[in-house]
Design a protein around this motif. Structure first.
Motif, short mmCIF file in Angstrom:
data_model
loop_
_atom_site.label_atom_id
_atom_site.label_comp_id
_atom_site.label_asym_id
_atom_site.label_seq_id
_atom_site.Cartn_x
_atom_site.Cartn_y
_atom_site.Cartn_z
N ASN A 179 29.85 -12.19 43.04
CA ASN A 179 29.17 -11.42 43.89
C ASN A 179 28.58 -10.81 42.46
OD1 ASN A 179 27.42 -10.71 45.90
ND2 ASN A 179 28.84 -8.60 46.44
N LEU A 180 28.07 -11.01 41.79
CA LEU A 180 27.25 -10.12 40.63
C LEU A 180 26.42 -10.96 40.60
CD1 LEU A 180 29.37 -8.91 37.65
CD2 LEU A 180 28.64 -8.05 39.54
N LYS A 181 25.23 -10.62 39.76
CA LYS A 181 23.19 -10.53 39.76
C LYS A 181 23.13 -11.56 38.16
CE LYS A 181 21.79 -9.60 44.17
NZ LYS A 181 23.16 -8.42 44.55
N ILE A 182 22.40 -12.63 38.09
CA ILE A 182 22.44 -12.42 36.75
C ILE A 182 20.53 -12.21 36.34
CG2 ILE A 182 21.78 -14.39 34.62
CD1 ILE A 182 23.94 -16.17 36.79
N ASN A 183 20.24 -11.52 35.30
CA ASN A 183 19.19 -11.08 34.59
C ASN A 183 18.76 -12.13 33.94
OD1 ASN A 183 16.65 -9.42 35.23
ND2 ASN A 183 17.43 -8.77 32.75
N ILE A 184 19.72 -12.31 32.77
CA ILE A 184 19.33 -13.32 31.79
C ILE A 184 21.02 -14.14 31.57
CG2 ILE A 184 19.22 -11.24 29.95
CD1 ILE A 184 16.99 -14.69 30.33
N LEU A 185 21.01 -14.81 30.94
CA LEU A 185 21.65 -15.59 30.30
C LEU A 185 21.46 -16.05 29.08
CD1 LEU A 185 24.60 -16.65 30.65
CD2 LEU A 185 23.63 -19.30 31.26
N CYS A 186 22.19 -15.94 28.27
CA CYS A 186 21.68 -15.59 26.03
C CYS A 186 22.85 -16.68 25.97
CB CYS A 186 22.02 -13.90 25.59
SG CYS A 186 20.78 -13.53 25.90
N LEU A 187 22.32 -17.55 25.14
CA LEU A 187 23.17 -18.93 24.96
C LEU A 187 23.04 -19.05 23.09
CD1 LEU A 187 23.05 -21.75 27.44
CD2 LEU A 187 24.49 -19.80 27.57
#
Length: 332
Positions: A179-187
């Motif tokens: 139950n968490l939310k992604i603001n940005i995913l850095c790859l």
């Protein structure tokens, strides 16, 4: 809430033993218990010992044969299934489900010097030579990179035949489950591929991935592929640099990684989970007991309870429980 003056080794142990006892069931007959076994593993972690060497340092340890026998009962698939619970059980309550977090995915390679056979061939990865070998047990991890919240959310062994999108799908599912939310995913740039970008965009996951184009005289021109955000270039670069906080996580887990020469991929993965779980437990304790109470952004007095002190607390508790051998045999 405990004040920092009241924090003891026992409180630290309460953050690291339950995740193991609750999520890794081991059937043991006789006087030995799973708790005894895991305490020995924690001793191996904090002192960087192996199954072979821990009995030489402590009195109250099972024999080497018994430890190996019982650890072999742990199943690799079981560890993979419960890895997020093991890593986050002591930390999840400190996370805010209403907040969006910055995440990063990265690889870490543990050098491997043993033989490759049918039991481990899918988990020994070839790569650029490092520490006198080009064979590695590789792990891929999902981490929160916000300051003061740098938890490793999930970590998997890299397996031949699995694609980067396979791991991405798994990690995104884990984020949803807790139950968490992604603001940005850095790859990392290793994820620069059409399949990855298609998957992320189809699932509407905001992401940043670097593109490196070499110029004249060995110079690098660094740009980014971005999706789902409308930020100025300066902010994109600043946020992406937070990703390098993962490197400090790797350094910490190397401080508490038990030694092994085992060819068993399950045992190596288990030790890797233990080391990341200990790092998470320290971050959790900092957030719970060393957060400054003041107006404005939350801050933590990081220098008051550093990782080496946390490791010392765990080590101190284990040493009292297992009884350090104070008399050492010597040879004339």
């Amino acid at each position: 809430m405990l004040s920092r003056l009241e924090l003891t080794p026992a409180h630290c142990i309460k953050t690291v033993l339950p995740p193991l006892l609750d999520n890794i069931p081991i059937s043991i007959n006789g006087s030995l218990t799973p708790k005894d076994l895991f305490i020995n593993i924690l001793g191996m972690s904090t002192d960087k010992l192996s199954i072979h060497s821990i009995g030489k340092q402590y009195h109250k340890t099972p024999c080497e044969t018994s430890m190996r026998c019982h650890l072999q009962k742990i199943e690799l698939n079981q560890l993979i299934e419960h890895n997020t619970k093991i890593l986050l059980q002591s930390s999840h309550e400190t996370l805010d489900s209403n907040k969006k977090y910055d995440f990063a995915i990265d690889y870490t390679n543990d050098p491997y010097y043993g033989e490759v056979n049918a039991t481990n061939e899918n988990y020994v990865i070839r790569g650029q030579a490092k520490k006198s070998t080009n064979s590695f047990c590789s792990y891929i991890s999902l981490c929160i990179i916000n300051k003061y919240t740098r938890f490793t959310i999930s970590m998997l062994p890299v397996e031949k035949g699995k694609t980067k999108t396979d791991y991405l799908k798994y990690f995104i599912d884990q984020v949803d489950k807790i139950n968490l939310k992604i603001n940005i995913l850095c790859l990392d740039r290793e994820f620069y591929s059409r399949d990855v970008f298609t998957f992320l965009q189809e699932n509407d996951i905001p992401h940043i991935t670097p593109v490196v184009r070499r110029g004249k005289n060995g110079c690098e021109n660094l740009g980014f592929v971005v999706y789902g955000i409308d930020w100025e270039p300066g902010k994109i670069s600043t946020i992406y640099r937070k990703r390098f906080a993962i490197e400090s996580s790797y350094r910490m887990r190397n401080v508490v990684k038990p030694k092994t020469s085992s060819r068993n991929p399950m045992l190596r993965y288990f030790y890797a989970l233990i080391s990341f779980m200990l790092k998470n437990a320290w971050v959790s304790i900092q957030r719970m007991h060393f957060m400054k109470v003041k107006r404005g952004p939350k801050t933590i007095e990081e220098d008051v309870f550093r990782f080496d002190l946390f490791v010392h607390f765990v080590e101190e508790w284990v040493r009292k429980r297992l009884k350090v051998k104070l008399v050492v045999k010597c040879y004339r």
